[in-house]
Write a protein that holds these residues in place. Structure first.
Motif, PDB file in Angstrom:
ATOM      1  N   MET A 106       0.848  -1.200   0.000  1.00 40.06           N
ATOM      2  CA  MET A 106       0.000   0.000   0.000  1.00 40.06           C
ATOM      3  C   MET A 106       0.879   1.244   0.000  1.00 40.06           C
ATOM      4  SD  MET A 106      -2.986   1.016   2.722  1.00 40.06           S
ATOM      5  CE  MET A 106      -4.095   2.354   2.376  1.00 40.06           C
ATOM      6  N   SER A 107       0.495   2.241  -0.772  1.00 42.67           N
ATOM      7  CA  SER A 107       1.257   3.481  -0.831  1.00 42.67           C
ATOM      8  C   SER A 107       1.293   4.176   0.528  1.00 42.67           C
ATOM      9  CB  SER A 107       0.628   4.416  -1.868  1.00 42.67           C
ATOM     10  OG  SER A 107       1.189   5.699  -1.784  1.00 42.67           O
ATOM     11  N   LEU A 108       2.479   4.648   0.920  1.00 43.02           N
ATOM     12  CA  LEU A 108       2.600   5.411   2.154  1.00 43.02           C
ATOM     13  C   LEU A 108       2.631   6.914   1.893  1.00 43.02           C
ATOM     14  CD1 LEU A 108       5.020   3.281   4.322  1.00 43.02           C
ATOM     15  CD2 LEU A 108       2.538   3.272   4.242  1.00 43.02           C
ATOM     16  N   LEU A 109       2.818   7.302   0.627  1.00 42.08           N
ATOM     17  CA  LEU A 109       2.661   8.696   0.263  1.00 42.08           C
ATOM     18  C   LEU A 109       1.203   8.892  -0.149  1.00 42.08           C
ATOM     19  CD1 LEU A 109       5.921   9.320  -1.780  1.00 42.08           C
ATOM     20  CD2 LEU A 109       5.441   9.983   0.571  1.00 42.08           C
ATOM     21  N   LEU A 110       0.618   9.981   0.277  1.00 38.54           N
ATOM     22  CA  LEU A 110      -0.802  10.222   0.056  1.00 38.54           C
ATOM     23  C   LEU A 110      -1.108  10.501  -1.413  1.00 38.54           C
ATOM     24  CD1 LEU A 110      -1.453  12.574   3.106  1.00 38.54           C
ATOM     25  CD2 LEU A 110      -1.843  10.107   2.987  1.00 38.54           C
ATOM     26  N   ASP A 111      -2.332  10.199  -1.808  1.00 33.08           N
ATOM     27  CA  ASP A 111      -2.749  10.497  -3.180  1.00 33.08           C
ATOM     28  C   ASP A 111      -2.561  11.974  -3.505  1.00 33.08           C
ATOM     29  OD1 ASP A 111      -3.395   7.884  -3.648  1.00 33.08           O
ATOM     30  OD2 ASP A 111      -5.548   8.216  -3.906  1.00 33.08           O
ATOM     31  N   ALA A 112      -2.819  12.830  -2.540  1.00 25.84           N
ATOM     32  CA  ALA A 112      -2.657  14.272  -2.779  1.00 25.84           C
ATOM     33  C   ALA A 112      -1.202  14.607  -3.120  1.00 25.84           C
ATOM     34  CB  ALA A 112      -3.108  15.061  -1.549  1.00 25.84           C
ATOM     35  N   CYS A 163       9.386   2.073  -3.054  1.00 23.04           N
ATOM     36  CA  CYS A 163       8.314   2.948  -3.536  1.00 23.04           C
ATOM     37  C   CYS A 163       7.616   2.401  -4.782  1.00 23.04           C
ATOM     38  CB  CYS A 163       8.836   4.363  -3.800  1.00 23.04           C
ATOM     39  SG  CYS A 163       9.401   5.201  -2.300  1.00 23.04           S
ATOM     40  N   SER A 164       7.619   1.094  -4.942  1.00 25.46           N
ATOM     41  CA  SER A 164       6.874   0.504  -6.061  1.00 25.46           C
ATOM     42  C   SER A 164       5.372   0.673  -5.863  1.00 25.46           C
ATOM     43  CB  SER A 164       7.227  -0.975  -6.207  1.00 25.46           C
ATOM     44  OG  SER A 164       7.052  -1.663  -4.975  1.00 25.46           O
ATOM     45  N   GLU A 165       4.927   0.689  -4.616  1.00 22.09           N
ATOM     46  CA  GLU A 165       3.507   0.928  -4.347  1.00 22.09           C
ATOM     47  C   GLU A 165       3.099   2.319  -4.819  1.00 22.09           C
ATOM     48  OE1 GLU A 165       5.041  -2.205  -1.668  1.00 22.09           O
ATOM     49  OE2 GLU A 165       5.719  -0.179  -2.152  1.00 22.09           O
ATOM     50  N   GLU A 166       3.964   3.300  -4.585  1.00 22.94           N
ATOM     51  CA  GLU A 166       3.672   4.662  -5.037  1.00 22.94           C
ATOM     52  C   GLU A 166       3.682   4.744  -6.564  1.00 22.94           C
ATOM     53  OE1 GLU A 166       4.810   5.219  -0.804  1.00 22.94           O
ATOM     54  OE2 GLU A 166       5.453   3.917  -2.428  1.00 22.94           O
ATOM     55  N   ALA A 167       4.645   4.069  -7.188  1.00 22.51           N
ATOM     56  CA  ALA A 167       4.708   4.079  -8.651  1.00 22.51           C
ATOM     57  C   ALA A 167       3.450   3.459  -9.248  1.00 22.51           C
ATOM     58  CB  ALA A 167       5.956   3.335  -9.118  1.00 22.51           C
ATOM     59  N   ALA A 168       3.009   2.346  -8.662  1.00 23.59           N
ATOM     60  CA  ALA A 168       1.791   1.695  -9.145  1.00 23.59           C
ATOM     61  C   ALA A 168       0.580   2.599  -8.956  1.00 23.59           C
ATOM     62  CB  ALA A 168       1.591   0.367  -8.417  1.00 23.59           C
ATOM     63  N   ARG A 169       0.524   3.291  -7.838  1.00 21.64           N
ATOM     64  CA  ARG A 169      -0.611   4.173  -7.568  1.00 21.64           C
ATOM     65  C   ARG A 169      -0.629   5.360  -8.533  1.00 21.64           C
ATOM     66  NH1 ARG A 169      -5.672   4.600  -6.968  1.00 21.64           N
ATOM     67  NH2 ARG A 169      -6.384   6.351  -5.682  1.00 21.64           N
ATOM     68  N   ILE A 170       0.540   5.885  -8.886  1.00 18.94           N
ATOM     69  CA  ILE A 170       0.614   6.957  -9.878  1.00 18.94           C
ATOM     70  C   ILE A 170       0.025   6.480 -11.199  1.00 18.94           C
ATOM     71  CG2 ILE A 170       2.229   8.261 -11.321  1.00 18.94           C
ATOM     72  CD1 ILE A 170       4.031   8.444  -8.788  1.00 18.94           C
ATOM     73  N   ALA A 171       0.393   5.258 -11.582  1.00 18.88           N
ATOM     74  CA  ALA A 171      -0.143   4.696 -12.827  1.00 18.88           C
ATOM     75  C   ALA A 171      -1.665   4.593 -12.768  1.00 18.88           C
ATOM     76  CB  ALA A 171       0.481   3.328 -13.085  1.00 18.88           C
ATOM     77  N   GLU A 172      -2.179   4.149 -11.630  1.00 26.17           N
ATOM     78  CA  GLU A 172      -3.632   4.047 -11.475  1.00 26.17           C
ATOM     79  C   GLU A 172      -4.295   5.417 -11.551  1.00 26.17           C
ATOM     80  OE1 GLU A 172      -4.108   0.048  -8.700  1.00 26.17           O
ATOM     81  OE2 GLU A 172      -3.961   2.022  -7.738  1.00 26.17           O
ATOM     82  N   LEU A 173      -3.705   6.400 -10.900  1.00 26.74           N
ATOM     83  CA  LEU A 173      -4.285   7.744 -10.915  1.00 26.74           C
ATOM     84  C   LEU A 173      -4.338   8.322 -12.327  1.00 26.74           C
ATOM     85  CD1 LEU A 173      -2.581   9.189  -7.706  1.00 26.74           C
ATOM     86  CD2 LEU A 173      -5.025   8.728  -8.002  1.00 26.74           C
ATOM     87  N   LEU A 174      -3.430   7.868 -13.181  1.00 25.81           N
ATOM     88  CA  LEU A 174      -3.402   8.348 -14.554  1.00 25.81           C
ATOM     89  C   LEU A 174      -4.260   7.496 -15.490  1.00 25.81           C
ATOM     90  CD1 LEU A 174       0.370   9.304 -14.764  1.00 25.81           C
ATOM     91  CD2 LEU A 174      -1.575  10.868 -14.949  1.00 25.81           C
TER      92      LEU A 174
END
Length: 281
Positions: free
Chosen positions: A1-7, A48-59
């Motif tokens: 799970m991403s530890l950096l916030l979506d914002a 930070c692979s969770e954050e990278a994956a979440r960036i992809a999802e947000l896009l």
């Protein structure tokens, strides 16, 4: 799970793409669907692979898989695999790859340093200073935690660390000692760390009641002598080494028996050598 916030991730996206991707917009929107893999060219600790994956999802990408943070992968392995229309993949490409390059670079350096130290002293910790690149602390701390090391101090509010310049502001040595004696019973939940530059000063601070002695830029034999003194007279105290310590020389300091090594060097780690593989569907 991403530890950096979506914002926070959205702000990172906005820095790179404040409005739209001009290149793909000008080329047209008729790109085929494709798969993008971010791969490593060298053995790497993933961060930070969770954050990278979440960036992809947000896009708007579909994440097919990612390697969880803190895992070490071999050269040529894929860390992240995402799927979308080509135009969307181009938006996610560099945002995810660059984030992984910096994070994996720091994590790998930190983990290599930790492994070097634990080969000679399995009780020695690597603690990374608060000297992160400005405005990047949360990201850097996250990457270094993925590498298996801990922060030395996250900020001035969380720990008591007395430097020589603090002590120099007192009228004299006795005035500082009086202040220390008043501080000690107040620090019920905190250890008091005192930085020293020579062994005699360190011994005096241990006798005064310091919980941790941080020795800065000292020769290896001084650390060995101080560790021996501590073991005989103050076995509950801790000794840490700081100043100019990096991945290449950390094991030499660990051999002296210190409890932790304090370093800023992981912040200057080279970026991980990653590449992108495009697969048109």
């Amino acid at each position: 799970m991403s530890l950096l916030l979506d914002a926070e991730l959205l702000e990172y996206i906005r820095e790179d793409m404040p409005y739209f991707d001009l290149t793909t917009t000008m080329l047209g929107e008729d790109f085929d669907d494709a798969i993008l893999e971010i791969r490593t060219r060298e053995e790497t600790v993933v961060a930070c692979s969770e954050e990278a994956a979440r960036i992809a999802e947000l896009l708007g990408c579909e994440v097919e898989f990612f390697v969880p943070s803190s895992n070490r992968v071999k050269a040529q392995e894929a860390i992240l695999r995402i799927k979308a229309k080509g135009e969307i993949l181009h938006r996610a490409w560099k945002l995810t790859q660059v984030l992984l390059e910096y994070a994996c670079g720091m994590a790998t350096y930190a983990n290599d340093m930790l492994l070097n130290v634990q080969k000679v002293n399995r009780h020695c910790e690597i603690l990374v200073t608060r000297k992160s690149i400005p405005f990047a602390k949360k990201f850097a701390v996250r990457a270094l935690l993925c590498g298996g090391v801990l922060p030395h101090r996250l900020g001035l509010s969380e720990s008591i660390l007395i430097f020589s310049h603090h002590r120099s502001l007192f009228k004299d040595t006795d005035a500082f000692k009086d202040a220390f004696k008043r501080l000690k019973p107040k620090a019920v939940e905190k250890k008091i760390v005192v930085e020293c530059e020579d062994i005699q000063d360190a011994k005096e601070m241990l006798m005064l009641g310091a919980d941790v002695i941080q020795m800065d830029k000292c020769a290896l034999d001084i650390f060995s002598d101080l560790v021996g003194y501590r073991q005989t007279h103050f076995p509950d105290a801790k000794i840490t080494a700081a100043g100019g310590i990096n991945k290449d020389n950390a094991a030499e300091f660990a051999k002296t028996g210190v409890d932790a090594i304090i370093t800023s060097s992981p912040y200057q780690a080279k970026m991980a050598d990653l590449s992108a593989k495009w697969i048109k569907i």
